[in-house]
Design an enzyme around this catalytic site. Structure first.
Site, PDB file in Angstrom:
ATOM      1  N   CYS A 201      65.972   2.237 -44.367  1.00  0.00           N
ATOM      2  CA  CYS A 201      66.613   1.027 -43.857  1.00  0.00           C
ATOM      3  C   CYS A 201      67.444   0.325 -44.939  1.00  0.00           C
ATOM      4  CB  CYS A 201      65.573   0.102 -43.232  1.00  0.00           C
ATOM      5  SG  CYS A 201      66.294  -1.136 -42.130  1.00  0.00           S
TER       6      CYS A 201
ATOM      7  N   HIS B 172      63.493   3.293 -38.456  1.00  0.00           N
ATOM      8  CA  HIS B 172      62.088   3.105 -38.833  1.00  0.00           C
ATOM      9  C   HIS B 172      61.182   4.034 -38.027  1.00  0.00           C
ATOM     10  CE1 HIS B 172      62.385  -0.346 -41.543  1.00  0.00           C
ATOM     11  NE2 HIS B 172      63.333  -0.810 -40.743  1.00  0.00           N
TER      12      HIS B 172
ATOM     13  N   GLU C  79      58.521   5.194 -38.881  1.00  0.00           N
ATOM     14  CA  GLU C  79      57.123   4.904 -39.212  1.00  0.00           C
ATOM     15  C   GLU C  79      56.558   3.719 -38.426  1.00  0.00           C
ATOM     16  OE1 GLU C  79      59.335   1.875 -41.591  1.00  0.00           O
ATOM     17  OE2 GLU C  79      59.692   3.938 -40.946  1.00  0.00           O
TER      18      GLU C  79
ATOM     19  N   ARG D 194      58.664 -13.193 -34.388  1.00  0.00           N
ATOM     20  CA  ARG D 194      58.871 -13.942 -35.631  1.00  0.00           C
ATOM     21  C   ARG D 194      60.272 -14.550 -35.669  1.00  0.00           C
ATOM     22  NH1 ARG D 194      55.806  -9.744 -38.239  1.00  0.00           N
ATOM     23  NH2 ARG D 194      57.730  -8.657 -38.853  1.00  0.00           N
TER      24      ARG D 194
END
Length: 303
Positions: free
Chosen positions: A142, A235, A237, A249
Site C-alpha cells: 500500500c 491489502h 492480508e 473510524r
C-alpha cells in the site's frame, strides 16, 4: 513447516485457534534446518492486528520462517501498548547489520502527505537503501509500495479526492509469471488508499513488470525484473471486518466517506462482510516466499 514466532506474542494464540500451523520458539530449536529469515517493518497504527494478518499469510508455506518485528524509532504508539512494543519489536538500528531472506514493509496512515512531510521519511529512505544491499526480496504494501516506487524509480503518485475503498476484481497479465502462479484469471482484493500511480508510468520504467491490475482500482501487483522488489497496492492480508472498521473510524472522525465498494451485501451496513480474498492472499505470500526468496537466496545469508 510453519512460521516461528515468540511464545507470548498474542498472534500465536489467535492463529492457533484458526487452525493455522505456527510453531513456538521452544519447539523450533529442535529442528535442524535453515529457516527463512524474514523481517516485518510494521508502520500500521494498530500493530497487533497487522501482525496477525501478515503472519496468517506467511503461515501457508512448507518453509520454516523466523520473523523479526521491526520498528523505526522508539516513539510510543498511540494504538499499541508500550509493553507489547518493548517485548516483541526490535529497533531497525539493532538489526541493520544483519541480512535477511525477505522483508515486508507495511502500509501507513500517511496517504495524503507528501513523502518529505513524513517525519521519519529519511529513516524510510535508509531502510530502502539497506534492503537493496541486505535483503533477497522485499514486499512493499500500500503506502510503502508507492513510497518505494518513488524512491527507486521516481514515480510520483496522484492523490484521489475520495479514498479508494472496497473489494475489486483483478486480472493477471502474465500466464508465465511465478508470483501469480495458481491465481484465478479474476480474483478479488481489498483496497484502502488515496494514492495512485497511473499504469502508463509503470510501463515507462525498464525493469518493472505490471503483473495484475483492476479496471476500477488500477495497478495492484508489480515487481522488478530481478525479483528484489514487489509492490502490492492493495491489502490481501485484511480481515473480513477491516474495511468496515476503517469506514466507521472515518465517519467518527468527520470524514465524508463512501461505503466501501462491493463489500456489504446491498450496501447494508448491518450485513456481516465475508472474506472473499484470503485464498489469493495466502497464495501471493506463498509464491513470493518460494519463487522470489527461497529459490534465489543463498544458504549462507552472509554470502
Amino acid at each position: 513447516m510453519p512460521i516461528k514466532i515468540p511464545d507470548q506474542l498474542p498472534a500465536l494464540a489467535v492463529l492457533a485457534n484458526e487452525n493455522i500451523f505456527v510453531m513456538s520458539e521452544n519447539r523450533a530449536i529442535n529442528q535442524d534446518i535453515r529457516p527463512m529469515q524474514v523481517a516485518i517493518i510494521n508502520l500500521m497504527p494498530n500493530k497487533i492486528e497487522t501482525e496477525v494478518q501478515i503472519l496468517r499469510m506467511l503461515s501457508n508455506t512448507p518453509l520454516q520462517i523466523n520473523v523479526d518485528l521491526v520498528r523505526l524509532h522508539l516513539n510510543e504508539s498511540k494504538n499499541t501498548p508500550k509493553a507489547h512494543m518493548d517485548a516483541f519489536y526490535v529497533l531497525f538500528e539493532d538489526i541493520k547489520h544483519k541480512k535477511y531472506d525477505g522483508l515486508i514493509v507495511t502500509g501507513a496512515p500517511l496517504g495524503q502527505l507528501d513523502y518529505q512531510q513524513v517525519t521519519y521519511w529519511p529513516k524510510v529512505e535508509e531502510v530502502f537503501a539497506w534492503a537493496d544491499a541486505n535483503v533477497t526480496s522485499t514486499m512493499y504494501s500500500c503506502w510503502a509500495a508507492h513510497a518505494a516506487l518513488y524512491y527507486h524509480y521516481g514515480l510520483q503518485r496522484e492523490l484521489r479526492e475520495q479514498k479508494l475503498s472496497g473489494v475489486y476484481l483483478h486480472q493477471t497479465l502474465d500466464d508465465l509469471e511465478p508470483l501469480t502462479r495458481g491465481f484465478d484469471e479474476e480474483f478479488k482484493v481489498p483496497h484502502s488508499r488515496y494514492g495512485e500511480v497511473p499504469i502508463v508510468d509503470y510501463h515507462s520504467i525498464d525493469g518493472l513488470n505490471v503483473l495484475a491490475e483492476s479496471n476500477q482500482a488500477g495497478v495492484y501487483l508489480s515487481a522488478s525484473h530481478d525479483k528484489k522488489h514487489v509492490f502490492v497496492t492493495g491489502h490481501p492480508e485484511y480481515d473480513a471486518s477491516t474495511l468496515k472498521d476503517e469506514y466507521q473510524r472515518d465517519i467518527s472522525a468527520g470524514i465524508d466517506a463512501f461505503i466501501p465498494v462491493n463489500y456489504f451485501i446491498n450496501n447494508d451496513l448491518e450485513q456481516k462482510p465475508s472474506n472473499s480474498w484470503r485464498s489469493h492472499g495466502c497464495l501471493l505470500f506463498s509464491n513470493w516466499l518460494n519463487y522470489y526468496v527461497y529459490q534465489i537466496t543463498p544458504y549462507e545469508l552472509n554470502n
